[in-house]
Design an enzyme around this catalytic site. Structure first.
Site, PDB file in Angstrom:
ATOM      1  N   LYS A  22      -2.448  14.145   9.766  1.00 32.41           N
ATOM      2  CA  LYS A  22      -1.225  14.273   8.952  1.00 32.41           C
ATOM      3  C   LYS A  22      -1.280  13.341   7.747  1.00 32.41           C
ATOM      4  O   LYS A  22      -0.998  13.749   6.622  1.00 32.41           O
ATOM      5  CB  LYS A  22       0.004  13.925   9.808  1.00 32.41           C
ATOM      6  CG  LYS A  22       1.266  13.663   8.988  1.00 32.41           C
ATOM      7  CD  LYS A  22       2.453  13.295   9.859  1.00 32.41           C
ATOM      8  CE  LYS A  22       2.527  11.851  10.271  1.00 32.41           C
ATOM      9  NZ  LYS A  22       3.167  10.931   9.311  1.00 32.41           N
ATOM     10  N   ASN A  23      -1.632  12.079   7.976  1.00 30.64           N
ATOM     11  CA  ASN A  23      -1.541  11.101   6.896  1.00 30.64           C
ATOM     12  C   ASN A  23      -2.670  11.224   5.871  1.00 30.64           C
ATOM     13  O   ASN A  23      -2.641  10.569   4.832  1.00 30.64           O
ATOM     14  CB  ASN A  23      -1.484   9.680   7.471  1.00 30.64           C
ATOM     15  CG  ASN A  23      -0.133   9.430   8.131  1.00 30.64           C
ATOM     16  OD1 ASN A  23       0.811  10.192   7.941  1.00 30.64           O
ATOM     17  ND2 ASN A  23      -0.044   8.357   8.912  1.00 30.64           N
ATOM     18  N   ARG A 101       9.301  10.130   3.607  1.00 28.98           N
ATOM     19  CA  ARG A 101       9.000   9.131   2.588  1.00 28.98           C
ATOM     20  C   ARG A 101       7.724   9.429   1.815  1.00 28.98           C
ATOM     21  O   ARG A 101       7.598   9.054   0.649  1.00 28.98           O
ATOM     22  CB  ARG A 101       8.862   7.756   3.237  1.00 28.98           C
ATOM     23  CG  ARG A 101      10.065   7.305   3.997  1.00 28.98           C
ATOM     24  CD  ARG A 101       9.789   5.945   4.548  1.00 28.98           C
ATOM     25  NE  ARG A 101       9.350   5.075   3.475  1.00 28.98           N
ATOM     26  CZ  ARG A 101      10.146   4.403   2.677  1.00 28.98           C
ATOM     27  NH1 ARG A 101      11.439   4.469   2.840  1.00 28.98           N
ATOM     28  NH2 ARG A 101       9.653   3.641   1.721  1.00 28.98           N
ATOM     29  N   CYS A 125      14.206   2.985   6.370  1.00 28.42           N
ATOM     30  CA  CYS A 125      13.499   3.762   7.374  1.00 28.42           C
ATOM     31  C   CYS A 125      13.632   3.037   8.699  1.00 28.42           C
ATOM     32  O   CYS A 125      13.834   1.824   8.723  1.00 28.42           O
ATOM     33  CB  CYS A 125      12.048   3.842   6.911  1.00 28.42           C
ATOM     34  SG  CYS A 125      10.898   4.469   8.095  1.00 28.42           S
ATOM     35  N   ASP A 133       7.871  -0.871  -4.371  1.00 27.98           N
ATOM     36  CA  ASP A 133       7.687  -1.680  -5.580  1.00 27.98           C
ATOM     37  C   ASP A 133       6.228  -1.709  -6.062  1.00 27.98           C
ATOM     38  O   ASP A 133       5.967  -1.720  -7.271  1.00 27.98           O
ATOM     39  CB  ASP A 133       8.208  -3.112  -5.341  1.00 27.98           C
ATOM     40  CG  ASP A 133       7.602  -3.769  -4.117  1.00 27.98           C
ATOM     41  OD1 ASP A 133       7.420  -3.063  -3.091  1.00 27.98           O
ATOM     42  OD2 ASP A 133       7.291  -4.966  -4.161  1.00 27.98           O
ATOM     43  N   LEU A 134       5.268  -1.679  -5.135  1.00 21.76           N
ATOM     44  CA  LEU A 134       3.865  -1.738  -5.573  1.00 21.76           C
ATOM     45  C   LEU A 134       3.461  -0.458  -6.313  1.00 21.76           C
ATOM     46  O   LEU A 134       2.677  -0.505  -7.261  1.00 21.76           O
ATOM     47  CB  LEU A 134       2.917  -1.954  -4.379  1.00 21.76           C
ATOM     48  CG  LEU A 134       3.115  -3.207  -3.539  1.00 21.76           C
ATOM     49  CD1 LEU A 134       1.999  -3.342  -2.510  1.00 21.76           C
ATOM     50  CD2 LEU A 134       3.153  -4.450  -4.410  1.00 21.76           C
TER      51      LEU A 134
HETATM   52  C1  EPZ Z   1       1.254   4.813   5.620  1.00 22.59           C
HETATM   53  O1  EPZ Z   1       2.558   4.512   5.190  1.00 22.59           O
HETATM   54  C2  EPZ Z   1       1.393   5.816   6.754  1.00 22.59           C
HETATM   55  N1  EPZ Z   1       2.082   7.003   6.263  1.00 22.59           N
HETATM   56  C3  EPZ Z   1       2.156   5.174   7.899  1.00 22.59           C
HETATM   57  O2  EPZ Z   1       2.209   6.098   8.981  1.00 22.59           O
HETATM   58  C4  EPZ Z   1       1.399   3.920   8.359  1.00 22.59           C
HETATM   59  O3  EPZ Z   1       2.139   3.281   9.366  1.00 22.59           O
HETATM   60  C5  EPZ Z   1       1.209   2.977   7.170  1.00 22.59           C
HETATM   61  O4  EPZ Z   1       0.542   3.672   6.074  1.00 22.59           O
HETATM   62  C6  EPZ Z   1       0.388   1.750   7.506  1.00 22.59           C
HETATM   63  O5  EPZ Z   1      -0.867   2.117   7.984  1.00 22.59           O
HETATM   64  C7  EPZ Z   1       1.420   7.919   5.568  1.00 22.59           C
HETATM   65  O6  EPZ Z   1       0.226   7.809   5.304  1.00 22.59           O
HETATM   66  C8  EPZ Z   1       2.171   9.124   5.139  1.00 22.59           C
HETATM   67  P1  EPZ Z   1       2.033   1.027   3.397  1.00 22.59           P
HETATM   68  P2  EPZ Z   1       2.810   3.740   3.804  1.00 22.59           P
HETATM   69  O7  EPZ Z   1       2.401   1.247   1.978  1.00 22.59           O
HETATM   70  O8  EPZ Z   1       1.782   4.159   2.838  1.00 22.59           O
HETATM   71  C9  EPZ Z   1       5.030  -2.613   2.512  1.00 22.59           C
HETATM   72  C10 EPZ Z   1       3.222   7.338  10.720  1.00 22.59           C
HETATM   73  O9  EPZ Z   1       3.769   7.022  11.818  1.00 22.59           O
HETATM   74  N2  EPZ Z   1       5.130  -2.072   1.147  1.00 22.59           N
HETATM   75  O10 EPZ Z   1       0.607   0.763   3.733  1.00 22.59           O
HETATM   76  O11 EPZ Z   1       4.230   3.907   3.464  1.00 22.59           O
HETATM   77  C11 EPZ Z   1       5.620  -1.681   3.564  1.00 22.59           C
HETATM   78  O12 EPZ Z   1       7.019  -1.856   3.660  1.00 22.59           O
HETATM   79  C12 EPZ Z   1       3.500   6.558   9.448  1.00 22.59           C
HETATM   80  O13 EPZ Z   1       2.459   8.302  10.618  1.00 22.59           O
HETATM   81  C13 EPZ Z   1       5.857  -2.776   0.197  1.00 22.59           C
HETATM   82  O14 EPZ Z   1       6.426  -3.826   0.486  1.00 22.59           O
HETATM   83  O15 EPZ Z   1       2.543   2.252   4.295  1.00 22.59           O
HETATM   84  C14 EPZ Z   1       4.855  -2.097   4.794  1.00 22.59           C
HETATM   85  O16 EPZ Z   1       5.445  -3.239   5.347  1.00 22.59           O
HETATM   86  C15 EPZ Z   1       4.554   5.539   9.611  1.00 22.59           C
HETATM   87  N3  EPZ Z   1       5.917  -2.273  -1.079  1.00 22.59           N
HETATM   88  C16 EPZ Z   1       3.472  -2.447   4.252  1.00 22.59           C
HETATM   89  O17 EPZ Z   1       3.653  -2.678   2.860  1.00 22.59           O
HETATM   90  C17 EPZ Z   1       5.280  -1.117  -1.430  1.00 22.59           C
HETATM   91  O18 EPZ Z   1       5.383  -0.720  -2.598  1.00 22.59           O
HETATM   92  C18 EPZ Z   1       2.407  -1.376   4.410  1.00 22.59           C
HETATM   93  O19 EPZ Z   1       2.931  -0.134   3.970  1.00 22.59           O
HETATM   94  C19 EPZ Z   1       4.545  -0.430  -0.469  1.00 22.59           C
HETATM   95  C20 EPZ Z   1       4.476  -0.908   0.826  1.00 22.59           C
END
Ligand code: EPZ
Length: 429
Positions: A22-23, A101, A125, A133-134
């Site tokens: 999926k991801n 999201r 969420c 923000d990134l």
């Molecule tokens: C992806 O989410 C996955 N989703 C998530 O899977 C997965 O848990 C996550 O990566 C971590 O591996 C998809 O690929 C669709 P991140 P993503 O940006 O990209 C913080 C599932 O169950 N952050 O790597 O949204 C964020 O809050 C889902 O299938 C910021 O602060 O995750 C988190 O604490 C859930 N600012 C951390 O970084 C930003 O701009 C990592 O998030 C972006 C992220």
């Protein structure tokens, strides 16, 4: 709303085919916005999230054709042909973004191709605050002017389009790496993404972009270098196997003391999970078609575990590992470092008899001899599936509510488990 009913105590035995990830599939579908030519994606899983993104892409003008199921029958390996000949709308509306999201992944491609995008800001969420923000800072570094107005991100590229830049992420973000890699593929000049995510899904996206004509170096490392192109072309790409689905069923086999072969898996993407499970006393052996997971009658050993960005132990398997540990002999300390609120399954597991204490980002799990069935519900996908694992091993009947979470990420879950002897059924509303 549908429910799932499980009568626990059956050892799983048989074969479970693993679906496309999926991801990986979601960013790959968003990449179709970058080209006027057709992107054919194979091995797509049949999931609610895929349909949600397809609806959003159709809103932007992408023509989508389902080419039917790949040989082999069933829902496996769906093929979608996506053609964004002309972008008809650059707005991603709240009503679709709020459902998922990952919709924010259309932002980079839209700004890069059309010079403008208006994407609803995803809200909070269940697993954490999850800001974007990134993504926004990165687009600004590529020259875009970005505002947030009335709940929408409004991004505008400078005259002449986005310009390459050196972007250093302060911490690893899968989504920001994907969004900016896609945007950089159509920017002018070179972009370097430092401290980029190394998740296999990011590498899969990079491979697909390369097949579309993008020039990207550093695949699988934390530094991605992208030489922008004026246009991207057609491509055919197969989605990688779902490593989280693989880990989930491996743990289902282990927790029931079963013996299951998982087919169509990519062993190179699941090393941290395999290592932890072996430490816990589970036998995992590669087979010609994938891998075999067996436990026999030996008790699971308690092991400590911490979630980390890839290649560390994935946060998306934390809840499932916690269930395994909740019936282990001994204690286990589980630390969640990616999301600030990803222990929502703990109170529900407690209702099934698990002994888990949460202190900040860590959970102390003291193994109990048995769990007992209960009526439970969860607030996100992985928490929901962890309750399914608990139900498979619990004494008596477990009813899981809010099954729509499971349908977002697990293709034909109850069929796959029932085929291995689980007593599981969906109760239609
Ligand atoms: C992806 O989410 C996955 N989703 C998530 O899977 C997965 O848990 C996550 O990566 C971590 O591996 C998809 O690929 C669709 P991140 P993503 O940006 O990209 C913080 C599932 O169950 N952050 O790597 O949204 C964020 O809050 C889902 O299938 C910021 O602060 O995750 C988190 O604490 C859930 N600012 C951390 O970084 C930003 O701009 C990592 O998030 C972006 C992220």
């Amino acid at each position: 709303m549908d429910k799932i009913r499980i009568r626990g105590g059956k050892r799983l035995k048989g074969v479970i085919p693993i679906s496309g990830a999926k991801n990986a599939a979601l960013p790959l579908m968003a990449a179709s916005l970058l080209s006027a030519q057709t992107l054919r994606l194979g091995n797509l899983p049949h999931l609610a999230d895929i349909s949600t993104l397809a609806r959003l892409l159709a809103e932007h003008g992408v023509e989508i054709f389902m080419d039917g199921d790949a040989p082999g029958g069933g829902h496996f390996g769906r093929v979608l042909a996506l053609t964004a000949r002309k972008i008809t709308s650059t707005t991603a509306p709240y009503d679709l973004v709020r459902r998922m999201r990952a919709s924010v992944l259309v932002l980079g491609p839209l700004v890069a191709r059309e010079g403008i995008a208006r994407v609803s800001l995803p809200g909070g969420c269940a697993i954490g605050n999850r800001p974007v923000d990134l993504h926004l800072k990165g687009l600004q570094q590529l020259g875009a002017v970005v505002d947030v107005q009335s709940g929408y991100i409004e991004a505008k590229a400078p005259k002449g389009g986005l310009r390459g830049a050196h972007i250093v992420f302060p911490f690893v973000s899968v989504g920001a790496t994907e969004n900016l890699m896609m945007a950089a593929a159509l920017a002018k000049g070179e972009t370097v993404l430092s401290n980029a995510a190394r998740e296999p899904e990011v590498t899969d996206l990079a491979r697909c972009l390369i097949a579309m004509g993008a020039r990207i170096d550093g695949l699988g490392t934390d530094t991605l270098t992208i030489q922008g192109s004026d246009t991207l072309g057609a491509a055919i790409h197969n989605v990688i196997p779902d490593r989280i689905e693989t880990g989930t069923y491996a743990m289902a086999a282990a927790i029931t003391g079963g013996d299951v072969e998982l087919t169509g898996v990519d062993l190179s993407n699941i090393e941290a999970m395999v290592e932890k499970m072996r430490e816990a006393g589970i036998k995992i052996t590669p087979t010609e078609r994938g891998l075999r997971v067996a436990r026999g009658r030996a008790r699971i050993k308690g092991v400590d575990m911490m979630t980390e960005p890839y290649p560390g132990f994935p946060t998306d398997l934390q809840a499932q590992m916690m269930v395994l540990m909740s019936v282990a002999g001994g204690a286990s300390m589980i630390t969640e470092t990616i999301f600030e609120n990803r222990f929502m399954h703990v109170p529900e597991l407690g209702r099934m008899g698990a002994n888990i204490n949460v202190h900040g980002a860590s959970a102390m799990v003291r193994g109990v001899p048995a769990l007992t069935g209960a009526e439970v519900m969860a607030t996100d996908l992985r928490a929901s599936v962890s309750l399914v694992l608990a139900g498979l091993v619990a004494k008596g009947e477990t009813v899981i509510n809010r099954v729509y979470h499971l349908d977002r990420g697990y293709e034909r879950l109850e069929e796959k488990l029932a085929a291995c002897g689980a007593d599981i059924e969906r109760i239609k509303d």
